[in-house]
Structure formats: structure tokens, C-alpha cells
Design an enzyme around this catalytic site. Structure first.
Site, PDB file in Angstrom:
ATOM      1  N   CYS A   1      -2.929  -5.710   8.277  1.00  7.73           N
ATOM      2  CA  CYS A   1      -3.359  -6.905   9.005  1.00  7.73           C
ATOM      3  C   CYS A   1      -2.174  -7.791   9.383  1.00  7.73           C
ATOM      4  O   CYS A   1      -2.300  -8.655  10.261  1.00  7.73           O
ATOM      5  CB  CYS A   1      -4.339  -7.723   8.159  1.00  7.73           C
ATOM      6  SG  CYS A   1      -5.708  -6.780   7.496  1.00  7.73           S
TER       7      CYS A   1
ATOM      8  N   HIS B   1      -5.599  -0.537   0.839  1.00  7.40           N
ATOM      9  CA  HIS B   1      -6.396  -1.646   0.303  1.00  7.40           C
ATOM     10  C   HIS B   1      -7.366  -1.188  -0.785  1.00  7.40           C
ATOM     11  O   HIS B   1      -7.273  -1.597  -1.942  1.00  7.40           O
ATOM     12  CB  HIS B   1      -7.189  -2.321   1.423  1.00  7.40           C
ATOM     13  CG  HIS B   1      -6.334  -2.897   2.494  1.00  7.40           C
ATOM     14  ND1 HIS B   1      -5.372  -3.847   2.256  1.00  7.40           N
ATOM     15  CD2 HIS B   1      -6.300  -2.662   3.830  1.00  7.40           C
ATOM     16  CE1 HIS B   1      -4.785  -4.173   3.384  1.00  7.40           C
ATOM     17  NE2 HIS B   1      -5.323  -3.466   4.355  1.00  7.40           N
TER      18      HIS B   1
END
Length: 453
Positions: free
Chosen positions: A42, A10
Site C-alpha cells: 500500500c 500481510h
């Protein structure tokens, strides 16, 4: 300007893409020890549960896309040492074993985190798995095909999402946690109790207040999980105990929290000049307390990665801090939270009060008018909002972002009562539920007679 980036999920991807766009003449090299970049971890539970059939959608960049920006990506390269005084690093090609040395002008540490794996007896048995990256998710899916009794250890977001996914796939599922309730870091008991009931109604066994002692097995494969209170059958075990920052490379070279999370200033720079950090490897400024905290969330990571790029040459954009805002959907319940829970605030020694509303979110004359439960935590003396939690069968989770802004701007619960929100029967009542929870917290006004008494 030579820029070295270590790790590319990320924060790393955000830092690399923005650095390449802002400084087209920069020589950017990414070192990534995995065989993929930018995996949206996620989404693992959605992938495992079959909601997401094509995992390609869980990647938001690739080495080829970075190459189009002029970035050199060294996949399957593990950085083994960094010398921040001399601005050098050493790396090993995991395919060939060849080692190399590189130099940099700016270093961006986005090494992320790694699952906590206690040294339980029997931990080496087969079918005891981690849940962090793309390779983990593929292994989980493959092995789950041959497993019926699945045990998940750790009742945080990932653990709870996984047990739901496995149950929906027809597995017998047990969720173990040493705490006495699930999601205890994110929600107060009135919310977790309802979620626990929902899990149990779907046949998931909750083994709370149980500490794993050891694993036992046959023929090298796990068969049971032994806790301090019970024994649970298991064909497969997934450890979701938590994460720790992956920062050994800079140990002793930059300031860190006790757990190893790197401390950065408001411009994402570490205590060492020209060394920046972002994402799960970092501690972040937590607005409700005004202190640094370790809150590994993808949202924090992409913001910090973007800010690294914008502040790489000179301080430009300050980090505004975080509230740790997050959300989760478990079966029919849409849940979100921001800032501190009442439990966390009291444990931190803060003098807080709460306001909770449980009402229909829109007028009762509408065809449907589901209830919403909203709780706001605020400081007693200052009335400053510290946190909030929301739950409803209808998706109202975006409202928690509004309270996140309130916390960031140090607004009071009294101000929340009178903020201007629109009214339309499809969506809310004349008093929006955010107003309502604030109105409930208002102190009574003294009458003129009481004032002069």
C-alpha cells in the site's frame, strides 16, 4: 504440531507471528518465493513519490525477527505442488534448483494475489511494468528516472495514487481506464467527478472509456500505448488493471469462487480439514450483502491471518465479516468509503435510497470551517445502512470507520441520526455531520389530523 505457511506478506506474517506466540512448541515453516517478506505494498506510491525515503519502514517483519520466534523461513522457495489428502507439499529452491518434500499437520495458505496481465500485443516490450511488490517498486523508481511520458493503465487506488506521485515528480502522466470514470468500484460519480477534476487541474491526462489494444515500441522498448480511441506516447507503462487470487496450488482440492478465490468458513478453514487460508487468496464474507466476495485489502488480510492462528487448533474466534472499508488521499482531498456505493447496490438489484449532506464540518465562527460531503446508502424497506462515502479537505476519514461499525451491526439510517456523538467547536457542530446525514433521511411524521383523516 507441524505448521506450513505458504506466502508471507500481510496475512502470512500475521498468521505466523500469532501462531508462534500462541503455540510455542509448534514447528512452523514458512515458504516464500520472494527475497523479502511483509512488504507493505500500500505504500508503493508513497515510496515512488518520495514521501517515504527509507523503504525499510515499509516492512513490518523479517526472517530474522521470525527466527527469534522459532520460525524457519525458507526464502526464495517456491511451492510447486500440494497434496491435501496426504498432507504433503513439494517446493523448489529458486537459488539452487533443489527440490524438497515436506509434511504438515496444519497448512496456512496466504499466497496473496497477482496483477492481472492481459495478453496485449507488445506486452513483452521493455519498460512495461507491474506494481505489486518491493522489487516492482524499485524497478519503477529506477526506470522513472529516465522516463518523461508515463502511462498508467487502471484507475483504481494504486493507479490513481501512482499518477499523482509521478505528476508531483514532474512527469507527463496519462491515466487510462476502460471504465468511464476513475475509482468506480469505490465511489459514486459525485465523488469521482471531483477527483477527476483535481487530477486534470494538475495536468494529468485522463483517457477514460478507452480500452488498451496494443503496445508499440522501438529497439525493444515501449513508445506508445494504442487504445480503441487514441494513441498515447509512453516511455514507461505501469499496469494496474487489478488482481486475481494466486491459488492454483489448491485448484480442485478446496472450494473456490469462479475467479479462484478460496472459500473459508467463519473460522478461516477451507472445505478441506486442517487447510486454512487468509488474505488476498480468499473470498471474504461481505456484510452489506451477506455473501462472499473478493475484496483484496491489507486490513482484511491482517485480520484473517490473526484469526487463522487463533482458530488453528480449535474454533475460537469468529470472523465478523468486512465492509471493505478503505481510504485514499489525492492532493488535498481526503476520501474514504465503506460498504456498497449506490451504483454497486443498484447493479446488485437492491432497492436503495441515499442521503447526502454537504456542509461545514464545524461552526462557521471558527477560523476555518471546511466543508464535508457525506453520502449514506441504505435499503429502502428496512432502512438498513449499506454503505457510505466521505470527502473533505480536512481529514475526517476516521468517521467512515464509525459507519463501518453501523453496517456491521445492521443499524438503520434512522439510528444514525440519533447516535450520541460529542460536541466541541474545534471538531464538529452540535449535530455531528454523521447525525445530520441521518436526520436528512428521516421520514416526515404524520400529524394527528392526518392520522385520523
Amino acid at each position: 504440531m507441524k505448521v506450513a505457511v505458504i506466502g508471507c506478506t500481510h496475512a502470512g506474517t500475521a498468521a505466523v507471528v500469532n501462531t508462534a506466540k500462541l503455540y510455542p512448541d509448534a514447528e512452523i515453516t514458512v515458504y516464500e518465493r520472494n527475497d523479502n517478506i511483509s512488504f507493505l505494498s500500500c505504500g508503493i506510491a508513497l515510496y515512488v513519490g518520495g514521501v517515504v525515503n527509507d523503504p525499510d519502514g515499509l516492512f513490518y517483519s523479517s526472517p530474522d525477527q521470525l527466527a527469534d520466534l522459532g520460525v524457519t523461513t525458507k526464502m526464495l522457495h517456491e511451492v510447486t505442488a500440494i497434496d491435501t489428502d496426504n498432507k504433503t507439499l513439494q517446493a523448489r529452491d529458486l537459488t539452487t534448483g533443489i527440490e524438497l518434500t515436506d509434511t504438515y499437520d496444519k497448512l496456512i495458505m496466504t499466497t496473496g494475489s497477482w496483477p492481472i496481465v492481459p495478453k496485449f500485443e507488445g506486452i513483452e516490450l521493455d519498460n512495461i511494468l507491474l506494481c505489486k511488490n518491493y522489487n516492482h517498486s524499485n524497478t519503477i523508481i529506477e526506470k522513472a528516472q529516465h522516463a518523461n511520458n508515463i502511462v498508467v493503465v487502471g484507475a483504481g487506488y494504486i493507479g490513481v495514487e501512482l499518477v499523482e506521485a509521478f505528476q508531483m515528480n514532474g512527469k507527463q502522466v496519462t491515466l487510462i481506464d476502460a471504465e468511464d470514470r476513475i475509482l468506480n468500484k469505490y465511489l459514486d460519480p459525485e465523488f469521482t467527478s471531483r477527483t477527476e477534476e483535481s487530477l486534470q487541474e494538475h495536468g494529468i491526462e485522463l483517457a477514460l472509456s478507452e480500452k488498451v489494444v496494443k503496445f508499440t515500441g522501438e529497439n525493444g522498448k515501449v513508445t506508445t500505448v494504442v487504445t480503441d480511441k487514441a494513441t498515447h506516447q509512453a516511455d514507461m507503462v505501469i499496469l494496474c488493471i487489478g488482481f486475481r487470487p494466486n491459488t492454483e496450488l489448491l485448484k480442485g482440492q478446496v472450494d473456490m469462487l469462479v475467479n479462484g478465490a478460496i472459500l473459508v468458513d467463519k473460522y478461516m478453514q477451507t472445505s478441506k480439514k486442517d487447510v486454512f487460508a487468509a488474505g488476498d487468496s480468499c473470498a471474504i464474507f461481505y456484510n452489506p450483502t451477506g455473501k462472499h466476495a473478493y475484496i483484496p485489502l491489507a486490513t482484511n488480510a491482517v485480520r484473517m491471518g490473526t484469526l487463522v492462528a487463533r482458530n488453528l487448533v480449535q474454533p475460537t474466534n469468529e470472523y465478523m465479516g468486512t465492509q471493505g472499508t478503505s481510504g485514499i488521499k489525492i492532493y488535498e482531498d481526503n476520501i474514504a468509503g465503506t460498504g456498497m456505493t449506490e451504483t454497486a447496490a443498484r447493479e446488485a438489484g437492491l432497492n436503495v435510497e441515499t442521503s447526502t449532506m454537504h456542509d461545514h464540518y464545524r461552526p462557521e465562527f471558527m477560523p476555518t470551517h471546511e466543508t464535508v460531503t457525506l453520502k449514506v446508502v441504505y435499503e429502502k424497506e428496512t432502512r438498513r445502512i449499506l454503505g457510505a462515502q466521505l470527502m473533505s479537505k480536512v481529514d475526517l476519514t476516521q468517521s467512515i470507520n464509525t459507519i463501518s461499525v453501523c453496517i456491521q451491526n445492521q443499524m438503520t439510517v434512522d439510528q444514525l441520526a440519533f447516535i450520541d456523538f460529542f460536541f466541541q467547536p474545534h471538531y464538529n457542530k452540535p449535530w455531528n455531520y454523521l447525525n445530520t446525514v441521518g436526520l436528512q433521511a428521516l421520514a416526515p411524521i404524520q400529524t394527528q389530523q392526518e392520522v385520523h383523516a
